[in-house]
Design a protein around this motif. Sequence first.
Motif, PDB file in Angstrom:
ATOM      1  N   ALA A 191       0.829  -1.212   0.000  1.00 53.70           N
ATOM      2  CA  ALA A 191       0.000   0.000   0.000  1.00 53.70           C
ATOM      3  C   ALA A 191       0.863   1.262   0.000  1.00 53.70           C
ATOM      4  CB  ALA A 191      -0.920  -0.005   1.214  1.00 53.70           C
ATOM      5  N   TRP A 192       1.958   1.219   0.751  1.00 50.03           N
ATOM      6  CA  TRP A 192       2.865   2.376   0.768  1.00 50.03           C
ATOM      7  C   TRP A 192       3.449   2.620  -0.617  1.00 50.03           C
ATOM      8  CZ3 TRP A 192       8.185   2.584  -0.164  1.00 50.03           C
ATOM      9  CH2 TRP A 192       8.781   3.827   0.116  1.00 50.03           C
ATOM     10  N   LEU A 193       3.834   1.544  -1.298  1.00 52.67           N
ATOM     11  CA  LEU A 193       4.368   1.680  -2.650  1.00 52.67           C
ATOM     12  C   LEU A 193       3.314   2.236  -3.607  1.00 52.67           C
ATOM     13  CD1 LEU A 193       6.578  -1.453  -3.437  1.00 52.67           C
ATOM     14  CD2 LEU A 193       7.275   0.934  -3.457  1.00 52.67           C
ATOM     15  N   ALA A 194       2.065   1.759  -3.465  1.00 49.78           N
ATOM     16  CA  ALA A 194       0.991   2.231  -4.341  1.00 49.78           C
ATOM     17  C   ALA A 194       0.753   3.725  -4.148  1.00 49.78           C
ATOM     18  CB  ALA A 194      -0.283   1.441  -4.073  1.00 49.78           C
ATOM     19  N   ASN A 195       0.754   4.165  -2.906  1.00 46.86           N
ATOM     20  CA  ASN A 195       0.579   5.607  -2.634  1.00 46.86           C
ATOM     21  C   ASN A 195       1.745   6.413  -3.199  1.00 46.86           C
ATOM     22  OD1 ASN A 195      -1.845   5.243  -1.272  1.00 46.86           O
ATOM     23  ND2 ASN A 195      -0.841   4.959   0.714  1.00 46.86           N
ATOM     24  N   LEU A 196       2.947   5.859  -3.080  1.00 44.19           N
ATOM     25  CA  LEU A 196       4.125   6.553  -3.593  1.00 44.19           C
ATOM     26  C   LEU A 196       4.044   6.708  -5.116  1.00 44.19           C
ATOM     27  CD1 LEU A 196       6.825   7.699  -2.476  1.00 44.19           C
ATOM     28  CD2 LEU A 196       7.889   5.519  -3.104  1.00 44.19           C
ATOM     29  N   ARG A 197       3.560   5.679  -5.783  1.00 44.56           N
ATOM     30  CA  ARG A 197       3.398   5.758  -7.241  1.00 44.56           C
ATOM     31  C   ARG A 197       2.475   6.905  -7.620  1.00 44.56           C
ATOM     32  NH1 ARG A 197       4.331   0.324  -9.850  1.00 44.56           N
ATOM     33  NH2 ARG A 197       4.523  -1.210  -8.192  1.00 44.56           N
ATOM     34  N   LEU A 198       1.331   7.004  -6.906  1.00 44.75           N
ATOM     35  CA  LEU A 198       0.344   8.031  -7.235  1.00 44.75           C
ATOM     36  C   LEU A 198       0.848   9.431  -6.903  1.00 44.75           C
ATOM     37  CD1 LEU A 198      -2.916   6.257  -5.988  1.00 44.75           C
ATOM     38  CD2 LEU A 198      -2.158   6.587  -8.352  1.00 44.75           C
ATOM     39  N   GLU A 199       1.471   9.582  -5.736  1.00 41.68           N
ATOM     40  CA  GLU A 199       1.907  10.904  -5.281  1.00 41.68           C
ATOM     41  C   GLU A 199       3.011  11.477  -6.164  1.00 41.68           C
ATOM     42  OE1 GLU A 199       3.120  10.431  -1.273  1.00 41.68           O
ATOM     43  OE2 GLU A 199       1.098  10.054  -0.503  1.00 41.68           O
ATOM     44  N   ARG A 200       3.931  10.617  -6.595  1.00 43.84           N
ATOM     45  CA  ARG A 200       5.107  11.117  -7.308  1.00 43.84           C
ATOM     46  C   ARG A 200       5.106  10.808  -8.809  1.00 43.84           C
ATOM     47  NH1 ARG A 200       8.979  12.669  -3.514  1.00 43.84           N
ATOM     48  NH2 ARG A 200      10.482  12.844  -5.231  1.00 43.84           N
ATOM     49  N   GLY A 201       4.077  10.116  -9.285  1.00 40.67           N
ATOM     50  CA  GLY A 201       4.032   9.783 -10.703  1.00 40.67           C
ATOM     51  C   GLY A 201       5.238   8.978 -11.146  1.00 40.67           C
ATOM     52  N   GLU A 330      14.151  11.764   0.476  1.00 42.95           N
ATOM     53  CA  GLU A 330      13.063  12.669   0.085  1.00 42.95           C
ATOM     54  C   GLU A 330      11.725  11.925   0.036  1.00 42.95           C
ATOM     55  OE1 GLU A 330      11.732  15.171  -3.873  1.00 42.95           O
ATOM     56  OE2 GLU A 330      13.872  14.823  -3.519  1.00 42.95           O
ATOM     57  N   MET A 331      11.729  10.697  -0.484  1.00 43.89           N
ATOM     58  CA  MET A 331      10.498   9.906  -0.549  1.00 43.89           C
ATOM     59  C   MET A 331      10.002   9.513   0.841  1.00 43.89           C
ATOM     60  SD  MET A 331      11.356   7.274  -3.658  1.00 43.89           S
ATOM     61  CE  MET A 331      11.625   7.821  -5.349  1.00 43.89           C
ATOM     62  N   LEU A 332      10.941   9.151   1.707  1.00 42.12           N
ATOM     63  CA  LEU A 332      10.575   8.685   3.054  1.00 42.12           C
ATOM     64  C   LEU A 332      10.199   9.830   3.981  1.00 42.12           C
ATOM     65  CD1 LEU A 332      13.470   6.073   3.439  1.00 42.12           C
ATOM     66  CD2 LEU A 332      11.041   5.520   3.244  1.00 42.12           C
ATOM     67  N   GLY A 333      10.810  10.997   3.756  1.00 44.21           N
ATOM     68  CA  GLY A 333      10.549  12.140   4.619  1.00 44.21           C
ATOM     69  C   GLY A 333      11.333  12.120   5.912  1.00 44.21           C
TER      70      GLY A 333
END
Length: 379
Positions: A191-201, A330-333
């Motif tokens: 789920a974290w990977l899926a959100n990352l895909r959407l947020e950052r294209g 940057e991705m992890l924050g």
Amino acid sequence: MSILAVAASLGLAALPVLLWVHSKSNGEEPGQRANQITWIAALVLGAGAALGTLEAISTTVSTWIDLPSNEWLSSFCLGLLAGLTMYLSIWVALFRLAATVHRWSFRLPPEHEASWREKLIVEVCVLLAMVFGLAFAGLVGHATTTIGLPVWAVLPLVVAILPLYQTFALPWLTYLRAPRLTSRNIANVEAWLANLRLERGLPAFHVRIQEGRIANAFATAGLGAHLVVIGGGLLERMSHSQLCAVLAHEVAHVVKRHVPRLVLPLTILGTWLHVLCVISFANPLFDRDGPLFMAAGAALAGAFAGLFVVALPGFFMRRMEFQADRLAVEMLGDGELLVDALTKLAELNKQPLDARSWSHPTIQARIDAIRALAPNTPG
């Protein structure tokens, strides 16, 4: 000194080390120094086997095989023989044998948990790629000389075949049908990977699991998507946040397109320079009689390999790792999430934080660089 004598000498030099390590091992992952020494011994044994294989193939070809009179067909057949020779001597006798002997020495189970059918498919794909790839290169070489171009004009094409196949094709053939993250009941990571895909294209990529005890991960490229492979040892022994950090680093390689833009060109360039230098400087020594000339030629060829195949790509690949770490943070924050994952990775592989590698900076150097990005981060 004949080639077979050199091959036997290499095998006899390596065998006592491997037998001693095997007698002292208990099936646990080795320490860094023992691992390095055993790898050297295993590669020396593999080099001896490779030389013996080359001599056997050379004798067989010169005794039993006649090339056709047609120049085009002869070039194609020479390419087939060169590909078969490369497969048997380099892939099987050197790399496969060295990896098998290395794990046998430490009484470790197979690195990959794959069926015989899956292993056979991989081996057949490697064999076909080498044989027909070099056959095609033979035709291109003949066409080049026919129109009057020098051999070095097509040398990059020949040199590129094996790196191109290993970097792009073989990982896909090996892992495309491997288990996905959802098969391990770690939906939170998916789920974290899926959100990352959407947020950052993010570019398209697939994540697959390398079954077994491997505590590592890597990313490679493809025609339509990228591939990220994560070892089963990480899934079993890392926390959710640590897995996300490891995947963030590999996804950063995907975003930066490090494999097609840096790794592959550097590998091809380094191998090409190595081949050119061996042809120009080491090969004349092999043509002269006497063991000293043969030893000098081998030493020179080894030095060129270290310079162009290891040191040159390694210089840029270490900087590539720092780039991926910066984007992962940057991705992890939070840089400490990646620091925690790197520390755990070193622990799982029994690797000191200051251990050096030809292709990666030390873990400690990466941690220092991560913390330098955020001075207020604890630690």
